[in-house]
Design an enzyme around this catalytic site. Structure first.
Site, PDB file in Angstrom:
ATOM      1  N   SER A   1       0.877  -1.145  -0.012  1.00 54.34           N
ATOM      2  CA  SER A   1       0.021   0.105   0.038  1.00 54.34           C
ATOM      3  C   SER A   1       0.729   1.169   0.119  1.00 54.34           C
ATOM      4  O   SER A   1       2.159   1.227  -0.025  1.00 54.34           O
ATOM      5  CB  SER A   1      -0.871  -0.037   1.163  1.00 54.34           C
ATOM      6  OG  SER A   1      -0.309   0.007   2.246  1.00 54.34           O
TER       7      SER A   1
ATOM      8  N   LEU B   1      -2.781   9.843  -5.898  1.00 50.78           N
ATOM      9  CA  LEU B   1      -1.971  10.796  -6.756  1.00 50.78           C
ATOM     10  C   LEU B   1      -1.998  10.229  -8.315  1.00 50.78           C
ATOM     11  O   LEU B   1      -2.031  11.185  -9.120  1.00 50.78           O
ATOM     12  CB  LEU B   1      -0.447  11.063  -6.099  1.00 50.78           C
ATOM     13  CG  LEU B   1       0.166  11.973  -6.431  1.00 50.78           C
ATOM     14  CD1 LEU B   1      -0.582  13.229  -5.494  1.00 50.78           C
ATOM     15  CD2 LEU B   1       1.539  12.045  -5.497  1.00 50.78           C
TER      16      LEU B   1
ATOM     17  N   GLU C   1     -11.033  -7.732   1.881  1.00 51.08           N
ATOM     18  CA  GLU C   1     -11.776  -6.602   2.154  1.00 51.08           C
ATOM     19  C   GLU C   1     -12.393  -6.111   0.646  1.00 51.08           C
ATOM     20  O   GLU C   1     -13.283  -5.613   0.430  1.00 51.08           O
ATOM     21  CB  GLU C   1     -11.326  -5.375   2.722  1.00 51.08           C
ATOM     22  CG  GLU C   1     -11.117  -5.443   4.318  1.00 51.08           C
ATOM     23  CD  GLU C   1     -10.834  -4.288   4.870  1.00 51.08           C
ATOM     24  OE1 GLU C   1     -11.284  -4.005   5.800  1.00 51.08           O
ATOM     25  OE2 GLU C   1     -10.063  -3.233   4.222  1.00 51.08           O
TER      26      GLU C   1
ATOM     27  N   PRO D   1       7.558  -9.218  -7.635  1.00 47.89           N
ATOM     28  CA  PRO D   1       6.337  -8.794  -7.105  1.00 47.89           C
ATOM     29  C   PRO D   1       5.440  -8.431  -8.249  1.00 47.89           C
ATOM     30  O   PRO D   1       4.084  -8.578  -7.836  1.00 47.89           O
ATOM     31  CB  PRO D   1       6.677  -7.703  -6.181  1.00 47.89           C
ATOM     32  CG  PRO D   1       8.250  -7.632  -5.976  1.00 47.89           C
ATOM     33  CD  PRO D   1       8.625  -8.495  -7.152  1.00 47.89           C
TER      34      PRO D   1
ATOM     35  N   CYS E   1     -10.622  27.325  11.421  1.00 43.53           N
ATOM     36  CA  CYS E   1     -11.510  26.527  12.155  1.00 43.53           C
ATOM     37  C   CYS E   1     -11.251  26.579  13.831  1.00 43.53           C
ATOM     38  O   CYS E   1     -11.645  27.476  14.436  1.00 43.53           O
ATOM     39  CB  CYS E   1     -11.786  24.995  11.755  1.00 43.53           C
ATOM     40  SG  CYS E   1     -13.479  24.696  11.835  1.00 43.53           S
TER      41      CYS E   1
ATOM     42  N   MET F   1      -9.357  29.525  14.764  1.00 39.02           N
ATOM     43  CA  MET F   1     -10.224  30.853  14.716  1.00 39.02           C
ATOM     44  C   MET F   1     -10.906  30.662  16.027  1.00 39.02           C
ATOM     45  O   MET F   1     -11.096  31.950  16.831  1.00 39.02           O
ATOM     46  CB  MET F   1     -11.370  30.721  13.730  1.00 39.02           C
ATOM     47  CG  MET F   1     -12.061  32.103  13.862  1.00 39.02           C
ATOM     48  SD  MET F   1     -13.780  31.496  13.688  1.00 39.02           S
ATOM     49  CE  MET F   1     -14.664  33.170  13.270  1.00 39.02           C
ATOM     50  N   GLN F   2     -11.484  29.691  16.355  1.00 37.26           N
ATOM     51  CA  GLN F   2     -11.942  29.462  17.894  1.00 37.26           C
ATOM     52  C   GLN F   2     -11.055  29.847  19.057  1.00 37.26           C
ATOM     53  O   GLN F   2     -11.452  30.748  19.994  1.00 37.26           O
ATOM     54  CB  GLN F   2     -12.742  28.187  17.928  1.00 37.26           C
ATOM     55  CG  GLN F   2     -13.713  27.758  16.853  1.00 37.26           C
ATOM     56  CD  GLN F   2     -14.359  26.566  17.207  1.00 37.26           C
ATOM     57  OE1 GLN F   2     -13.672  25.478  17.857  1.00 37.26           O
ATOM     58  NE2 GLN F   2     -15.362  26.130  16.332  1.00 37.26           N
TER      59      GLN F   2
ATOM     60  N   HIS G   1     -12.680  26.046   6.245  1.00 44.62           N
ATOM     61  CA  HIS G   1     -11.476  25.414   5.695  1.00 44.62           C
ATOM     62  C   HIS G   1     -11.400  25.869   4.347  1.00 44.62           C
ATOM     63  O   HIS G   1     -11.372  25.033   3.482  1.00 44.62           O
ATOM     64  CB  HIS G   1     -11.599  23.858   5.911  1.00 44.62           C
ATOM     65  CG  HIS G   1     -11.452  23.216   7.246  1.00 44.62           C
ATOM     66  ND1 HIS G   1     -10.289  23.101   7.911  1.00 44.62           N
ATOM     67  CD2 HIS G   1     -12.581  23.003   8.037  1.00 44.62           C
ATOM     68  CE1 HIS G   1     -10.707  22.537   9.008  1.00 44.62           C
ATOM     69  NE2 HIS G   1     -12.109  22.562   9.260  1.00 44.62           N
TER      70      HIS G   1
ATOM     71  N   GLU H   1      -8.341  25.594   2.980  1.00 46.96           N
ATOM     72  CA  GLU H   1      -7.307  24.742   2.343  1.00 46.96           C
ATOM     73  C   GLU H   1      -8.164  23.943   1.311  1.00 46.96           C
ATOM     74  O   GLU H   1      -7.288  23.508   0.364  1.00 46.96           O
ATOM     75  CB  GLU H   1      -6.572  24.283   3.368  1.00 46.96           C
ATOM     76  CG  GLU H   1      -7.074  23.093   4.070  1.00 46.96           C
ATOM     77  CD  GLU H   1      -7.860  23.642   5.437  1.00 46.96           C
ATOM     78  OE1 GLU H   1      -8.321  24.908   5.601  1.00 46.96           O
ATOM     79  OE2 GLU H   1      -7.963  22.931   6.336  1.00 46.96           O
TER      80      GLU H   1
END
Ligand code: GLN
Length: 542
Positions: free
Chosen positions: A13, A19, A148, A189, A380, A383-384, A514, A516
Site C-alpha cells: 500500500s 495521486l 476486504e 512482485p 476553524c 479561529m475559535q 477550511h 485549504e
C-alpha cells in the site's frame, strides 16, 4: 459516452494510487477531455468522518457536505473538478444502505447476498451521476489480495465485461523494488500481483510501475512478457521532484497515449504549460519563508494534507519556498512555555482540531502572534482559539472557553443546535451521533466592506467549506469588537461569525471554514496567497 478507467494497486500500500489517478486525470484533461474521479474504499466505516486523522489522514469535505477520503483532495487539486458525495463510497455505506432496505422489506423475501446485491450496489455507484464526463477514473482502495476489496474487484470485473473493452480500461499500479545487495530491480512482485488480479478475473491493460530507480528496457520487456502486455503498456513511474510534476512525467512516459490508444480515441496534443509553470515555481523559488503550524497530530503529515498543499500553493503565488515547521502545541503549556520554538517563524498558523488536549498551548501561540505582531492564520479551531484568547486577554473574561471542553460560564464558543442553510433550517442535538452531524460543506459568508478579507477575496459574498460542531457565539460579538477584534465575515443571516480579524496587526485572520480544501496549485486560494505574502514581508523585517 463515458468511458471507465479502473485503477487498482498491488504489492504494497502507500504507492500513491490516489495521486496517480489524479495526475492521469490532469493529463487527460490537458488533452481536452472531461474527467471525473471516484474512489471505492473497502473499510467498514460509513465514511471517514469518524476515523482518526492519525490513522487515516485528513477527512476531505466536499461542497455538498460529504466527509470523504483524502484522495478526493488530490483529485480536486489536480483537475479542479469539485468532488461530490457521489464520488466516494465505502463498504460500510453500501452495507448500511442494503441493510436498511432489507429491514424495510424491499427485497420481497429474497436472500440478500454479496453477489448480486453488494456488487450491484457498487456498480450503481460507479455508473451513477456522470453527466457528460468523457472519462470516469475509479480508484479501488486497498491492495489486490486483500479480503476486504474482493467485492469491489468483482464489481469492476463485471462492469468490464458488461461495458466491453471499448469502454473499460484496467490500470494496475505496482512496485518494482530495488534490491541493493543484488544491485538489481526486481520484477517478481509485479508479476505475482498481476497474477493475483487475473485470479479474480481482471486482466490489466496498463501497468504503472513505481520505482526509485530508472527501469531499464530489459526489465520493462521482462515485465511485459510475463504480464502479457505490450512493452509500451508498461509505464515507469519514478519519484518526481514535486507531485505537480507527475502529470508531465506520465505524459513523457506515454501513459495518457496508452489510455487513449486502448479506447481508440483521438490524441490531441496536451497543453501541459500550467504544470510546467507550477513545477518551475516550486523547484526554482526566489526566496523562502518559515511558517510554524501549531497543532496536534503534527507527526502525521497526512492529517493536514490539504493544508500543507494550500501553503505550498501560497508559495507558488509568491514564488517562494514555504518551509513548514510542525510544532506540538503542548510545548507552550506549563510554567515554562518554549516560545523559542517560534523564533524563526515568519508566520504562525493554528489549524483545525478537536478536543481539549493541547488547546491551552494553541491559545498561547495565538497570544504570542497577536502581541509580537507575527502574521497569524487561524483555521476553524484556530479561529475559535483566537476568539477565546481575545475574550480572555483583551476583554478580560478569564474563564472564556468552548463548550467542547465541558460546561463554561463564558461560552465564547458553543454548540449551536439550529442554524439556516439557504432557506432551510438545520438541526442537531448535544446527544446526536458523532458521524455526519457537524456543520458540513459549503456555506455562504458575507464580507464586511473595507475589511482585510474583503480586499483579499475581492468579493462581498464568498462560499467556503465547513466541518465543525461548535460556533463562535455571536452574543460576544459586541464586546470582542470593542476590544479590537473585527467580525469581518458573517453568515448571510448574521447569526454565525465566519471570519474575525485584527485591523491593527500586520496580518491576523481567523476563519471558521477550511479554505485549504479549495486551493489549487494553478489557482492558489487568495487567503493562502495573502498569508504567505505577509510571511514574506515579515521575513524581511527580522
Ligand atoms: N473542534 C471544533 C469544532 O468542532 C473545530 C473543528 C475543526 O477545527 N474542524 O467546532
Amino acid at each position: 459516452m463515458t468511458r471507465f478507467i479502473f485503477i487498482t494497486g498491488g504489492v504494497v500500500s502507500s504507492l500513491g494510487k490516489g495521486l496517480a489517478s489524479a495526475a492521469l486525470g490532469a493529463v487527460l484533461q490537458a488533452r481536452g477531455y472531461k474527467v471525473r474521479l471516484r474512489k471505492l474504499d473497502p473499510y467498514l466505516n460509513v465514511d471517514p468522518g469518524t476515523m482518526s486523522p492519525y490513522q487515516h489522514g485528513e477527512c476531505y469535505v466536499t461542497d455538498d457536505g460529504a466527509e470523504t477520503d483524502l484522495d478526493l483532495g488530490h483529485y480536486e487539486r489536480f483537475t479542479g473538478v469539485a468532488s461530490r458525495q457521489s464520488d466516494n463510497i465505502t463498504t460500510g455505506r453500501i452495507y448500511s444502505n442494503i441493510l436498511a432496505k432489507e429491514r424495510r422489506g424491499d427485497y420481497l423475501g429474497a436472500t440478500v447476498q454479496v453477489i448480486p446485491h453488494v456488487t450491484d450496489g457498487i456498480k450503481e455507484f460507479v455508473t451513477n451521476d456522470l453527466g457528460d464526463t468523457d472519462f470516469l477514473l475509479c480508484e479501488v482502495g486497498g491492495t489486490v489480495g486483500d479480503i476486504e476489496s474482493l467485492p469491489f474487484l468483482e464489481a469492476i470485473r463485471q462492469l468490464g465485461n458488461e461495458l466491453g473493452r471499448e469502454r473499460a480500461c484496467f490500470v494496475h499500479l505496482t512496485l518494482v523494488p530495488w534490491i541493493a545487495s543484488a544491485g538489481e530491480l526486481k520484477t517478481k512482485p509485479t508479476q505475482h500481483s498481476v497474477q493475483e488480479l487475473q485470479s479474480v478475473g481482471i486482466r490489466c491493460d496498463i501497468l504503472l510501475c513505481r520505482s526509485e530507480h530508472e527501469i531499464p528496457a530489459s526489465a520493462r520487456k521482462k515485465i511485459a512478457l510475463f504480464c502479457n502486455l505490450r512493452e509500451e503498456a508498461v509505464i515507469p513511474a519514478l519519484n518526481a521532484r514535486t507531485i505537480y510534476e507527475v502529470p508531465i512525467a506520465y505524459h513523457r512516459e506515454g501513459f495518457d497515449r496508452e489510455v487513449l490508444r486502448h479506447f481508440g480515441l483521438p490524441q490531441p496534443e496536451p497543453d501541459l504549460s500550467r504544470w510546467a509553470h507550477i513545477v518551475k515555481r516550486i523547484t526554482e523559488p526566489e526566496g523562502e519563508v518559515n511558517i510554524a503550524i501549531v497543532g496536534k497530530y503534527t507527526n502525521l503529515l497526512d492529517a493536514y494534507k490539504s493544508l500543507a498543499e494550500a501553503l505550498a500553493h501560497g508559495g507558488v503565488a509568491n514564488n517562494v519556498r514555504v518551509n513548514l515547521n510542525w510544532i506540538e502545541s503542548e510545548l507552550f503549556e506549563g510554567i515554562e512555555p518554549a516560545f523559542s520554538a517560534l523564533d524563526d517563524a515568519d508566520a504562525i498558523l493554528v489549524p483545525g482540531g478537536f478536543g481539549e488536549r493541547g488547546a491551552e498551548g494553541k491559545i498561547r501561540a495565538v497570544r504570542y502572534a497577536r502581541e509580537k505582531k507575527v502574521p497569524y492564520f487561524g483555521i476553524c479551531f484556530g479561529m475559535q482559539m483566537a476568539c477565546i484568547e481575545a475574550a480572555r486577554n483583551l476583554v478580560g473574561l478569564q474563564r472564556a472557553s468552548t463548550t467542547e471542553f465541558g460546561p463554561t460560564p463564558e461560552p465564547v464558543v458553543g454548540l449551536l443546535t439550529e442554524w439556516t442553510r439557504g432557506n432551510s433550517l438545520e438541526r442537531r442535538g448535544a446527544g446526536d451521533n458523532l458521524g455526519g452531524t457537524m456543520r458540513l460543506g459549503a456555506y455562504e459568508c458575507d464580507l464586511v466592506s473595507g475589511s482585510r478579507v474583503a480586499e483579499i477575496y475581492g468579493a462581498s459574498r464568498i462560499q467556503e467549506r465547513h466541518r465543525h460542531r461548535y460556533e463562535v457565539n455571536v452574543n460576544y460579538k459586541t464586546q470582542l469588537e470593542r476590544a479590537g477584534l473585527r467580525f469581518s465575515g458573517m453568515s448571510p443571516d448574521g447569526q454565525l461569525p465566519e471570519i474575525v480579524e485584527i485591523p491593527d496587526h500586520p496580518w491576523f485572520v481567523g476563519v471558521q471554514f477550511h479554505p485549504e480544501l479549495k486551493s489549487k496549485p494553478f489557482d492558489p486560494h487568495p487567503l493562502f496567497a495573502s498569508f504567505v505574502k505577509a510571511a514574506l514581508v515579515q521575513s524581511r523585517l527580522v
